[in-house]
Scaffold this active site. Structure first.
Site, PDB file in Angstrom:
ATOM      1  N   LEU A  33     -71.588  -2.691  30.574  1.00  0.00           N
ATOM      2  CA  LEU A  33     -72.738  -1.800  30.464  1.00  0.00           C
ATOM      3  C   LEU A  33     -73.959  -2.334  31.216  1.00  0.00           C
ATOM      4  O   LEU A  33     -74.209  -3.538  31.254  1.00  0.00           O
ATOM      5  CB  LEU A  33     -73.096  -1.607  28.986  1.00  0.00           C
ATOM      6  CG  LEU A  33     -71.951  -1.056  28.112  1.00  0.00           C
ATOM      7  CD1 LEU A  33     -72.418  -0.897  26.669  1.00  0.00           C
ATOM      8  CD2 LEU A  33     -71.422   0.273  28.647  1.00  0.00           C
ATOM      9  N   HIS A  34     -74.695  -1.404  31.816  1.00  0.00           N
ATOM     10  CA  HIS A  34     -75.961  -1.726  32.488  1.00  0.00           C
ATOM     11  C   HIS A  34     -77.006  -0.723  32.032  1.00  0.00           C
ATOM     12  O   HIS A  34     -76.712   0.148  31.187  1.00  0.00           O
ATOM     13  CB  HIS A  34     -75.772  -1.734  34.009  1.00  0.00           C
ATOM     14  CG  HIS A  34     -75.091  -0.502  34.534  1.00  0.00           C
ATOM     15  ND1 HIS A  34     -75.658   0.750  34.473  1.00  0.00           N
ATOM     16  CD2 HIS A  34     -73.876  -0.332  35.108  1.00  0.00           C
ATOM     17  CE1 HIS A  34     -74.836   1.629  35.001  1.00  0.00           C
ATOM     18  NE2 HIS A  34     -73.733   1.004  35.393  1.00  0.00           N
ATOM     19  N   HIS A  37     -76.089   2.960  31.660  1.00  0.00           N
ATOM     20  CA  HIS A  37     -75.400   3.364  30.419  1.00  0.00           C
ATOM     21  C   HIS A  37     -76.398   3.440  29.265  1.00  0.00           C
ATOM     22  O   HIS A  37     -76.324   4.348  28.435  1.00  0.00           O
ATOM     23  CB  HIS A  37     -74.324   2.330  30.045  1.00  0.00           C
ATOM     24  CG  HIS A  37     -73.213   2.208  31.039  1.00  0.00           C
ATOM     25  ND1 HIS A  37     -73.032   1.095  31.817  1.00  0.00           N
ATOM     26  CD2 HIS A  37     -72.220   3.066  31.371  1.00  0.00           C
ATOM     27  CE1 HIS A  37     -71.965   1.260  32.581  1.00  0.00           C
ATOM     28  NE2 HIS A  37     -71.457   2.443  32.343  1.00  0.00           N
ATOM     29  N   GLU A 148     -75.276  11.189  36.352  1.00  0.00           N
ATOM     30  CA  GLU A 148     -75.170  12.005  37.577  1.00  0.00           C
ATOM     31  C   GLU A 148     -74.719  11.171  38.763  1.00  0.00           C
ATOM     32  O   GLU A 148     -74.412  11.712  39.816  1.00  0.00           O
ATOM     33  CB  GLU A 148     -76.535  12.639  37.900  1.00  0.00           C
ATOM     34  CG  GLU A 148     -76.829  13.854  37.066  1.00  0.00           C
ATOM     35  CD  GLU A 148     -78.104  14.558  37.499  1.00  0.00           C
ATOM     36  OE1 GLU A 148     -78.843  14.001  38.336  1.00  0.00           O
ATOM     37  OE2 GLU A 148     -78.369  15.645  36.974  1.00  0.00           O
TER      38      GLU A 148
END
Ligand code: PAF
Length: 287
Positions: A33-34, A37, A148
């Protein structure tokens, strides 16, 4: 935050969360995760009473020779980040749970998956659609949120949900970028220091192309300049650099396009062993 990895525990946990009529959002991820997220989790918290996050590195969306084995896995760190972000539930199934012996169903959205990443990664979007369908059935959220950054993926998922009358809202969340403009991605971790420095050419060259097109420049020329800038920066292959109609991903007929039509510039290019993708919105100019 409760973490569960079998279907029965997941059902009990989601039932408990929904007990008092509370709403539930799902953020599907492959982990590592970054901030991109975490922005999805933040948006999910605004949209629903409780947020569930799934972490599953889905083998069926990786092609032969792709980075399934190398894909970063850092569950302990991810858990801590989600705890801090205020997620209520973490769904971490293993491969056997997702694809037990005899599993055979495949969901395909051939139109949405046509061209762009679909052309370069055969079977990838079938893998995505199938696993997202399963995740939505398993967690049964009111809303699911996707970045997106994976714009074609979002189109695939929206098509599937519409075509299969799935009772869930799909929301796209704008791309989160590093300070220099590079789109956040778990795959940025593969970049060497030098490649990371060069990678910023991708969003920069896209901005230049968009400015050129929006001020009446020729599309072909702007895209050729973009590809040249990528080559100069050390990208050794550009899979595509294309303008599409934003809401349908249709290939625009530029002679017929009305001024103000929302378009999307989508690019995929390789630097070293890493394939980076990005996309940005633009409006077709009124001339
Ligand atoms: O975008 C991703 O991380 C994955 O493609 C998804 C949507 C979690 C499906 O595996």
């Amino acid at each position: 935050m409760q973490a569960v990895s079998d279907i029965m525990s997941l059902r009990t946990a989601t039932k408990d969360l929904r007990n008092t009529g509370a709403s539930l959002a799902l953020v599907p991820t492959m982990g590592a995760l970054h901030d991109g997220h975490l922005a999805l989790v933040e948006q999910a918290k605004r949209r629903a009473d409780h947020v569930a996050v799934s972490i599953f590195v889905n083998p069926t969306q990786f092609g032969e020779g792709e980075d399934l084995d190398a894909y970063p896995r850092q569950l302990a760190r991810d858990k801590a980040l989600l705890e801090e972000a205020g997620a209520a539930l973490l769904w971490v199934p293993d491969v056997q749970t997702m694809y037990p012996a005899g599993f055979q169903t495949v969901i395909s959205t051939p139109q949405a998956a046509q061209g762009l990443c679909g052309a370069k990664r055969p079977g990838h979007f079938d893998g995505v659609a199938t696993v997202v369908c399963k995740l939505l059935n398993q967690v049964d959220p009111d809303i699911a949120l996707f970045g997106e950054k994976d714009y074609q993926q979002l189109a695939v998922i929206k098509s599937m949900v519409r075509d299969l009358d799935m009772d869930v809202t799909i929301e796209g969340v704008p791309t989160i970028r590093e300070a220099d403009g590079l789109a956040m991605s778990s795959r940025n971790a593969y970049l060497s220091v030098e490649q990371r420095q060069s990678a910023v050419t991708l969003p920069n060259a896209m901005k230049v192309a968009i400015a050129e097109i929006q001020t009446g420049g020729k599309v072909d020329q702007a895209l050729a300049t973009l590809q040249h800038a990528l080559e100069q920066a050390g990208f050794h292959q550009c899979d595509y650099a294309e303008l599409r109609v934003a809401n349908s991903l249709a290939v625009p007929d530029f002679d017929m396009l009305k001024g103000g039509t929302e378009l999307r510039l989508l690019v995929a290019a390789h630097i070293g062993k890493t394939r980076l993708i990005d996309n940005m919105p633009l409006l077709w100019p009124t001339i």
